[in-house]
Enzyme design. Structure first.
Site, short mmCIF file in Angstrom:
data_model
loop_
_atom_site.label_atom_id
_atom_site.label_comp_id
_atom_site.label_asym_id
_atom_site.label_seq_id
_atom_site.Cartn_x
_atom_site.Cartn_y
_atom_site.Cartn_z
N HIS A 136 0.80 -1.23 0.00
CA HIS A 136 0.00 0.00 0.00
C HIS A 136 0.83 1.28 0.00
O HIS A 136 0.31 2.34 0.34
CB HIS A 136 -0.96 0.04 1.20
N GLY A 187 -0.62 -2.46 -5.82
CA GLY A 187 -1.56 -3.51 -5.48
C GLY A 187 -2.94 -2.96 -5.28
O GLY A 187 -3.94 -3.63 -5.55
N HIS A 188 -3.00 -1.74 -4.79
CA HIS A 188 -4.28 -1.06 -4.61
C HIS A 188 -4.26 0.24 -5.42
O HIS A 188 -3.62 1.20 -5.01
CB HIS A 188 -4.52 -0.76 -3.14
N HIS A 264 -11.74 -6.82 -6.00
CA HIS A 264 -12.02 -5.92 -4.88
C HIS A 264 -12.72 -4.66 -5.39
O HIS A 264 -12.19 -3.96 -6.25
CB HIS A 264 -10.69 -5.60 -4.22
N GLU A 316 -13.94 -8.81 -0.49
CA GLU A 316 -14.68 -7.55 -0.58
C GLU A 316 -14.91 -7.20 -2.04
O GLU A 316 -14.60 -6.10 -2.50
CB GLU A 316 -13.90 -6.45 0.14
N GLU A 332 -19.27 -2.14 0.45
CA GLU A 332 -18.49 -1.23 1.29
C GLU A 332 -18.79 0.23 0.97
O GLU A 332 -18.92 0.62 -0.19
CB GLU A 332 -17.00 -1.53 1.06
N CYS A 334 -16.82 2.71 1.06
CA CYS A 334 -15.76 3.28 0.22
C CYS A 334 -15.95 2.93 -1.25
O CYS A 334 -15.58 3.71 -2.13
CB CYS A 334 -14.39 2.76 0.64
N CYS A 412 -10.83 3.31 6.53
CA CYS A 412 -10.97 3.99 5.26
C CYS A 412 -12.34 4.66 5.12
O CYS A 412 -12.45 5.75 4.57
CB CYS A 412 -10.74 3.02 4.10
N CYS A 413 -13.39 4.00 5.58
CA CYS A 413 -14.73 4.49 5.27
C CYS A 413 -15.09 5.83 5.91
O CYS A 413 -15.56 6.72 5.21
CB CYS A 413 -15.77 3.44 5.61
#
Lengths: 648, 648
Positions: A136, A187-188, A264, A316, A332, A334, A412-413
């Site tokens: 990340h 990766g994200h 995801h 997710e 989610e 987010c 995160c949310c």
């Protein structure tokens, strides 16, 4: 795509005073941002510790200790700063600004000489970039960049922007197609869209090129993650990742071949948002078409009626077409924010109102269900059906919470919701040189430049309670020629248009009525959208919703809650031949428009203690009260259902 | 409880020749046991390797290498040997017996000097008994003991029995209340019921005492697992175990306080089976009442209509009352075997037919759904609803297989099914000194001792296709007085009894008609049970089944399969006002009694490509063909549904 894409208007020039949204937007300044400030400083009793600021202090050498929290814990601060920035646009709250400046100073001190910025890797000494699949680092950098751009735009202060430019310059040295550089990608996804933002504000083309490199390299064979990264090394940060396929993070095939939304949910829509940005910057029609394909796949096959995505908790993630279970889903908060971001970008490129339908759906339903009306409690996961007893006892639902939680280890949310609420104006209006688009019917006022002249547009609205929207158009100079484009949502089958009291027949194109004229000093445009309560049915391929209906008004999805209707909501059967009755409940959650709907309760009579000896049921007449899904679970734990049985 | 409990009759004296069960029982000798022998010797291409025999060879010093497979891999051989033993009772197949003897020789060589027997710990050198929570040493010992007892009973050969007595003696030295011994108990119950079996055959009271110690110590505070075992050490064999609560293995509170069935399904019912055994041995009425309470909780609140248990995959466990999802459930084949074992023991203690209702339900449905009609493919997990496309794409269902698999890494289910099929006679009949109970209507013949005389009872039956069961009672000597007790299942609301052609009115007590008389040389007793197809409804607290029905005939649950009815089975609606029509399909799976049922298909007409714009559906008349749930998935992958929508 249109060569000149739409843009948002600086948030400084938009003021929102809406009865529906006011309940939430005012929370941002008054509750959420101060509260989150306390949270990232670990000063809230009963909340999970964030360690976020503490990690920066350690990395900056002002404190000793180990890194705590997730590898991406830094983003708590970044998202908080971004939300603060949006908030400062309309109100230079000095306490918040001081806290923000102080945080930025700390971040600057935590930055390495070479520009690298990440407390996890700095404190642990783990090798930078050794685990792009999970580490990340680029994701975190992306949130830093987004925050810095927003802060610079809000305050004009360059310090944070300088920090992230130094960071981005360093990343440009490390990654890229050239020999000696790392040929990997995040990766994200997240840094891609952030780099485009940074390019747009700085004009530094390196940032755009790197974003493009990250996007176009993704999924190329041989796959970077298999060959060079944690999958090869077997050193996992998150043990469950070893069971994930490459589609988890959209690296299962070259992006240009990806035609369905996989993996995801948040990763996917952040990536697609960047793709939309790049499609514009490079005027790449193929990339735009691919964005359209992916968006269509989501919206027409993989999205909940509440504008949420992610049918499975494990990963997710997206699953398959029409697979939309209502209780085991992830959905989610987010991911909904990301879907709104992606859809808004697609609207900016295409000016097609269908994208704004989804922005609206996402914002009015799942964005708000993610936050309690006290501004302090949040849902990560947003099911469309909940039986608390089952959720607590059946570990299939272990990802689901029966009430909103104060804060999360993975936080995160909450800040994602906060930054979206704080930047709501970006969704309400969009402009180009000669046109202002009124996308959302949220009472507000905007100052913008059209055809080179200052124009003020004031929107009076009580949507969707009422479908009447009045726009007062005030050009600085009489006789300015420009276009006012007003959205007619797809769900609205009838609309009346009046310009200065005179009825006109609206001829919407791609979901917008365009009024192009020479505007006098102040003119009044009224659009009356017919938005009665309506019952909605699923495509029958969604097996979980067969024989079921949901209730909507405009973009707002309604649900039944135990607080109003008792438990065993699965036995409620709705007679859709009877019109729902509107009822404004002044006592309920600061005033809420409810619906009274009729039907029956399935009653099996005396069933005894046995499991499988029930008699043929009778249907006992019953009335139910439906409330907006966004406001559910604000009255304690209880059952909830969106998709109700429909009487034959 | 009755002081003299019922017992099973030696399997040597029971011969089964039933048209329904014949399809499966004959597989045991002809396919399953030879095939499993190849499997545990790793000689089947395309199957996961077992390593089981190989591990024994390494432990015995005949081969070098590392232990492979699960910690409890030895039980593959034990369960195979147990099934072989039951099979040898009726047919001394010399090839099987030689293979068994050879395996027993190997096991004896793998046993340590002190009696310890476990290839995993022997080969790895890991410390014995250091991880009772996960190590499965006692579980494995239990299966060895069960196998050895069965083998001794079948063949009269003592070698294996001597091995396990030495093992049990050693365990008695290691565990117990005395100082210096380990005060723990198995993470996976199984050895308890095995020790009771060993006690019953050897008369060695130490074995009974140790079983009692294990059961009564379980869950005592402070908890052994927290204080002395892997939970304390943090050295987990199975990483997911660290997230499990103590109720996972029924050690969350003293057993005497456990009033609901919690945790891992197989562990629970194995434990309860031992509790029932101990209740009898110690004539402990409190323990018996507790067994009744737990059984009631399972059967009336936590059991699927197919006789399976375990509503959640995570932990393969019970969840809460009335929580019975049909597609995300676990419903392990082994747990159903355990439920049959527990219920059969309860019947032996109480002579109450309600227990036999559940044995019958378990055997006719989930036991058989666990095995393909080729005898080579098995289900671990037995859902009541399956949409293969969803199962493959949605990881919420990652525990579910869309077709039966050749063999599993964790190979508990196939041999467990095999041993149950091979010992089916134990469930058909039970006896005490003066009574023979006819529990299941499976065509067969039994020789037994009643009132000191030899008696043969031959049962002619084609159940449940026909409800007519004829019993030919032949005492060796005319004028013997004894009781023939015939079960009247709870679902059978009407029965006719004829003794030597003369109609009598049956007066069932606790589910059995008792015919006590002086029996002549050969008499004929006919019971005609009315078992038409019937629709069954759930208790409405089972929210997943509200508005749904299932179809049964006798104990057999029916389902709809895609092979007969096309896909989208969720749109099938059954009109239960129309009687199902019987149809014997000679072509289908060696001959199968099917049902034709009427109703409708929900048809939403043209729905376009959109997700949420379907019209009010119409119900189009339709006919469906239902087949036994036990036989599903024998015609390739496809949809299946047990709980169908019921027309209002």
């Amino acid at each position: 795509m249109e060569g000149n894409k739409l843009t948002s208007v600086d948030l400084k020039h938009i003021e929102i005073q809406d009865s529906f949204w006011g309940k939430y937007i005012n929370l941002v300044d008054e509750v959420i941002l101060p509260f989150q400030w306390e949270l990232i400083n670990d000063r809230v009793e009963g909340a999970e510790k964030s360690y976020c600021i503490r990690n920066f202090r350690i990395a900056a050498g002002k404190e000793t200790g180990e890194h705590k929290g997730m590898v991406f814990q830094d983003t708590d601060a970044a998202k908080w700063l971004e939300a603060v920035a949006y908030s400062l646009n309309k109100n230079r709250n000095s306490r918040l600004e001081e806290a923000a400046d102080q945080t930025i100073d700390l971040i600057a001190e935590a930055q390495c000489e070479d520009g690298y910025l990440n407390t996890y890797y700095t404190i642990t000494g783990n090798q930078r970039w050794s685990n792009l699949f999970e580490g990340h680092e680029l994701y975190t950098a992306g949130h830093m960049i987004e925050a810095a751009v927003a802060y610079y735009q809000a305050t004009g202060k360059r310090k944070f922007l300088d920090v992230v430019c130094k960071l981005a310059d360093y990343i440009c040295q490390v990654f890229g197609p050239e020999e000696g550089k790392i040929h990997g990608y995040p990766g994200h996804p997240e840094v891609e869209l952030a780099l485009v933002k940074l390019y747009r504000i700085t004009g530094n083309n390196n940032y755009l090129c790197l974003a493009d490199y990250f996007v176009r390299t993704r999924g190329e064979r041989p796959c970077y993650f298999l060959n060079e990264d944690c999958i090869k090394n077997g050193n996992y940060i998150f043990p469950e990742f070893k069971d994930f396929d490459l589609d988890y993070n959209q690296s299962h095939m070259p992006l240009s071949e990806q035609m369905t939304a996989e993996g995801h949910g948040v990763r996917a829509v952040y990536l697609y948002s960047a793709m939309a940005d790049l499609a514009y910057e490079y005027q790449d029609e193929d990339l735009l078409r691919q964005c359209e394909t992916l968006w269509d796949n989501i919206v027409n096959k993989r999205m909940y009626i509440t504008g949420s995505i992610g049918s499975a908790s494990y990963g997710e993630r997206f699953t398959g077409d029409y697979d939309l279970p209502n209780d085991t889903n992830y959905s989610e908060s987010c991911a909904t924010v990301g879907l709104a971001m992606f859809s808004n970008r697609m609207f900016h490129l295409t000016r097609d109102g269908k994208y704004m339908d989804i922005v609206e759906k996402a914002l009015y339903n799942t964005l708000l269900s993610g936050i309690a009306m006290d501004g302090k409690h949040f849902f990560y996961v947003n099911p469309l059906e909940m039986v608390p007893e089952t959720v607590k006892k059946n570990p299939t639902y272990r990802h689901v919470k029966t009430t909103r939680q104060l804060w999360f280890g993975v936080a995160c949310c909450p800040p994602n919701i906060a930054r979206t609420l704080a930047s709501l104006g970006n969704y309400i209006y969009a402009v180009d040189e000669h046109t202002i688009y009124v996308n959302l019917f949220i009472q507000s006022s905007i100052d913008c430049q059209l055809s080179g002249r200052n124009v003020n547009v004031r929107q009076e609205s009580n949507y969707p309670e009422s479908g009447k929207v009045t726009l007062f158009v005030k050009p600085q100079e009489e006789g300015s020629e420009f276009t006012l484009a007003i959205r007619i949502p797809t769900y609205c089958k009838e609309a009346v248009l009046r310009i200065n009291g005179k009825e006109e027949s609206p001829q919407p194109e791609k979901g917008y009525v365009h009024i192009r004229r020479l505007w006098k000093k102040e003119e009044e445009v009224v659009i009356e959208l017919k938005v009665p309560f309506r019952y909605v049915r699923s495509n029958p391929r969604v097996r979980h919703n067969i024989g079921r209906i949901s209730l909507m008004k405009g973009p707002v999805v309604y649900c039944l809650e135990e607080a109003d209707n008792g438990d065993y909501l699965s036995t409620a059967v709705i007679d859709t031949r009877i019109e729902p009755k509107e009822e404004f409940d002044h006592q309920l959650l600061k005033g809420t428009l409810c619906a009274r709907i009729k039907g029956a309760r399935i009653d099996y009579g005396k069933t005894g203690s046995s499991l499988y000896e029930a008699e043929r049921p009778v249907y006992k007449e019953a009335e139910f009260k439906a409330v907006p899904y966004s406001s559910w679970n604000n009255r304690g734990e209880g059952e909830m259902i969106v998709w109700m049985r429909e009487k034959d």
